[in-house]
Design an enzyme around this catalytic site. Structure first.
Site, mmCIF file in Angstrom:
data_model
loop_
_atom_site.group_PDB
_atom_site.id
_atom_site.type_symbol
_atom_site.label_atom_id
_atom_site.label_comp_id
_atom_site.label_asym_id
_atom_site.label_seq_id
_atom_site.Cartn_x
_atom_site.Cartn_y
_atom_site.Cartn_z
ATOM 1 N N PRO A 9 12.151 56.867 22.915
ATOM 2 C CA PRO A 9 12.570 56.035 24.733
ATOM 3 C C PRO A 9 12.525 54.335 24.346
ATOM 4 O O PRO A 9 12.458 53.983 23.506
ATOM 5 C CB PRO A 9 10.980 56.129 25.210
ATOM 6 N N ASN A 10 13.519 54.459 25.265
ATOM 7 C CA ASN A 10 14.387 53.619 25.305
ATOM 8 C C ASN A 10 14.851 52.408 24.579
ATOM 9 O O ASN A 10 15.838 51.302 24.843
ATOM 10 C CB ASN A 10 13.160 51.990 25.438
ATOM 11 N N ARG A 17 17.831 45.764 26.157
ATOM 12 C CA ARG A 17 16.759 45.559 26.655
ATOM 13 C C ARG A 17 16.040 44.133 25.482
ATOM 14 O O ARG A 17 16.214 43.937 24.106
ATOM 15 C CB ARG A 17 16.046 46.419 25.768
ATOM 16 N N TYR A 22 15.129 43.348 19.866
ATOM 17 C CA TYR A 22 15.906 44.039 19.463
ATOM 18 C C TYR A 22 16.951 43.885 19.100
ATOM 19 O O TYR A 22 18.050 44.344 18.365
ATOM 20 C CB TYR A 22 15.612 45.350 20.122
ATOM 21 N N ASN A 74 12.995 56.366 14.434
ATOM 22 C CA ASN A 74 12.441 55.187 15.285
ATOM 23 C C ASN A 74 11.439 55.754 16.653
ATOM 24 O O ASN A 74 12.097 55.804 17.581
ATOM 25 C CB ASN A 74 13.388 54.232 15.643
ATOM 26 N N ALA A 77 7.629 53.398 21.441
ATOM 27 C CA ALA A 77 6.244 53.315 21.732
ATOM 28 C C ALA A 77 5.373 54.096 22.075
ATOM 29 O O ALA A 77 4.224 53.699 21.470
ATOM 30 C CB ALA A 77 6.611 52.942 23.306
ATOM 31 N N HIS A 80 2.893 54.445 19.006
ATOM 32 C CA HIS A 80 1.128 53.390 18.829
ATOM 33 C C HIS A 80 0.870 55.070 19.682
ATOM 34 O O HIS A 80 -0.592 54.307 19.862
ATOM 35 C CB HIS A 80 1.473 52.487 20.079
ATOM 36 N N ASP A 87 1.902 64.831 14.076
ATOM 37 C CA ASP A 87 1.752 66.449 13.963
ATOM 38 C C ASP A 87 3.378 67.252 13.347
ATOM 39 O O ASP A 87 2.890 68.325 12.068
ATOM 40 C CB ASP A 87 0.680 66.965 14.686
ATOM 41 N N GLU A 98 9.505 55.159 9.027
ATOM 42 C CA GLU A 98 9.868 54.722 10.554
ATOM 43 C C GLU A 98 10.310 53.806 10.454
ATOM 44 O O GLU A 98 10.137 52.942 9.554
ATOM 45 C CB GLU A 98 8.439 54.729 9.719
ATOM 46 N N HIS A 100 10.937 50.082 12.548
ATOM 47 C CA HIS A 100 11.244 49.638 14.105
ATOM 48 C C HIS A 100 11.912 48.033 13.281
ATOM 49 O O HIS A 100 11.913 47.525 12.603
ATOM 50 C CB HIS A 100 9.434 49.167 14.087
ATOM 51 N N ILE A 101 12.471 47.846 15.036
ATOM 52 C CA ILE A 101 14.001 47.377 14.669
ATOM 53 C C ILE A 101 12.895 45.914 14.618
ATOM 54 O O ILE A 101 13.539 44.346 14.066
ATOM 55 C CB ILE A 101 14.546 46.986 15.589
ATOM 56 N N SER A 102 11.784 45.900 15.619
ATOM 57 C CA SER A 102 11.145 44.460 15.595
ATOM 58 C C SER A 102 10.022 44.007 14.711
ATOM 59 O O SER A 102 9.191 45.249 13.768
ATOM 60 C CB SER A 102 10.691 44.029 17.191
ATOM 61 N N ARG A 107 3.354 41.737 17.157
ATOM 62 C CA ARG A 107 3.323 41.795 18.237
ATOM 63 C C ARG A 107 1.933 41.441 18.350
ATOM 64 O O ARG A 107 1.176 41.776 18.250
ATOM 65 C CB ARG A 107 4.115 42.925 18.484
ATOM 66 N N ARG A 111 0.489 46.894 19.434
ATOM 67 C CA ARG A 111 1.593 47.603 18.686
ATOM 68 C C ARG A 111 0.872 47.890 17.088
ATOM 69 O O ARG A 111 1.781 48.735 16.851
ATOM 70 C CB ARG A 111 3.184 47.043 18.661
HETATM 71 C C1 DQA Z 1 9.989 49.404 18.484
HETATM 72 C C2 DQA Z 1 8.744 48.708 18.699
HETATM 73 C C3 DQA Z 1 7.406 49.336 19.695
HETATM 74 O O1 DQA Z 1 6.716 48.923 19.599
HETATM 75 C C4 DQA Z 1 8.492 49.294 20.895
HETATM 76 O O2 DQA Z 1 7.640 50.595 22.075
HETATM 77 C C5 DQA Z 1 10.116 49.563 20.810
HETATM 78 C C6 DQA Z 1 10.342 49.458 19.997
HETATM 79 C C7 DQA Z 1 10.968 48.929 17.098
HETATM 80 O O3 DQA Z 1 11.720 49.495 16.940
HETATM 81 O O4 DQA Z 1 10.677 47.964 17.038
HETATM 82 O O5 DQA Z 1 10.529 51.129 21.588
HETATM 83 O O6 DQA Z 1 9.887 50.590 17.538
#
Ligand code: DQA
Length: 145
Positions: A9-10, A17, A22, A74, A77, A80, A87, A98, A100-102, A107, A111
């Site tokens: 998502p997002n 965003r 990001y 990735n 959210a 978490h 599963d 896995e 994560h950009i950030s 944080r 998270r």
């Molecule tokens: C994220 C980190 C997550 O906590 C956040 O909800 C995201 C992006 C990242 O790429 O850093 O949507 O996965």
């Protein structure tokens, strides 16, 4: 070699965003970068983004049925919160990285939990969008061994 590159998502809002977390690269630019990188390594890439947990579960299962060799994910959210994604990765038993950009570890407290990490062969955080190409390189080497 075939890899599924999944975003939760997002992540379709990349470039818009919270650029301080990001960066400024948009989702379509990210897709172009990933496709180019995969082509240069002779990897077939299936890219997918969804804002819906169940659709991501479906895509992880599809990776198995379509004979993928590995997954880069990735989960946004859902990282978490989602036992369903954990599963799914455990079910298909495909090597999964896995991303994560950030730098999630620096944080908010909420998270600091990652369910998917329990099934991942590697986690990359805080390298911006370059984390995706690093994940692909990792799987490329991992799968050749
Ligand atoms: C994220 C980190 C997550 O906590 C956040 O909800 C995201 C992006 C990242 O790429 O850093 O949507 O996965």
């Amino acid at each position: 070699m075939k890899l599924y590159i999944l975003n939760g998502p997002n992540l379709n809002m990349l470039g818009i965003r919270e650029p301080s977390h990001y960066g400024k690269t948009g989702y379509s630019e990210l897709c172009d970068m990933i496709k180019k990188h995969c082509t240069s390594l002779g990897i077939e890439a299936v890219l997918y983004q969804s804002n819906h947990e169940g659709e991501l579960v479906d895509k992880i299962q599809e990776a198995y049925y379509e004979g993928a060799d590995g997954i880069v994910i990735n989960p946004g959210a859902y990282t978490h919160t989602s036992i369903a994604l954990l599963d799914a990765v455990k079910s298909v038993q495909l090597p999964t990285v896995e991303v994560h950009i950030s730098k999630v570890e620096e944080r908010e407290d909420f998270r600091q939990v990652s369910y998917i990490r329990l099934a991942a062969v590697k986690t990359i955080t805080g390298h911006g969008v370059a984390g995706y190409t690093e994940a692909i390189d990792f799987l490329f080497d991992y799968l050749k061994k």
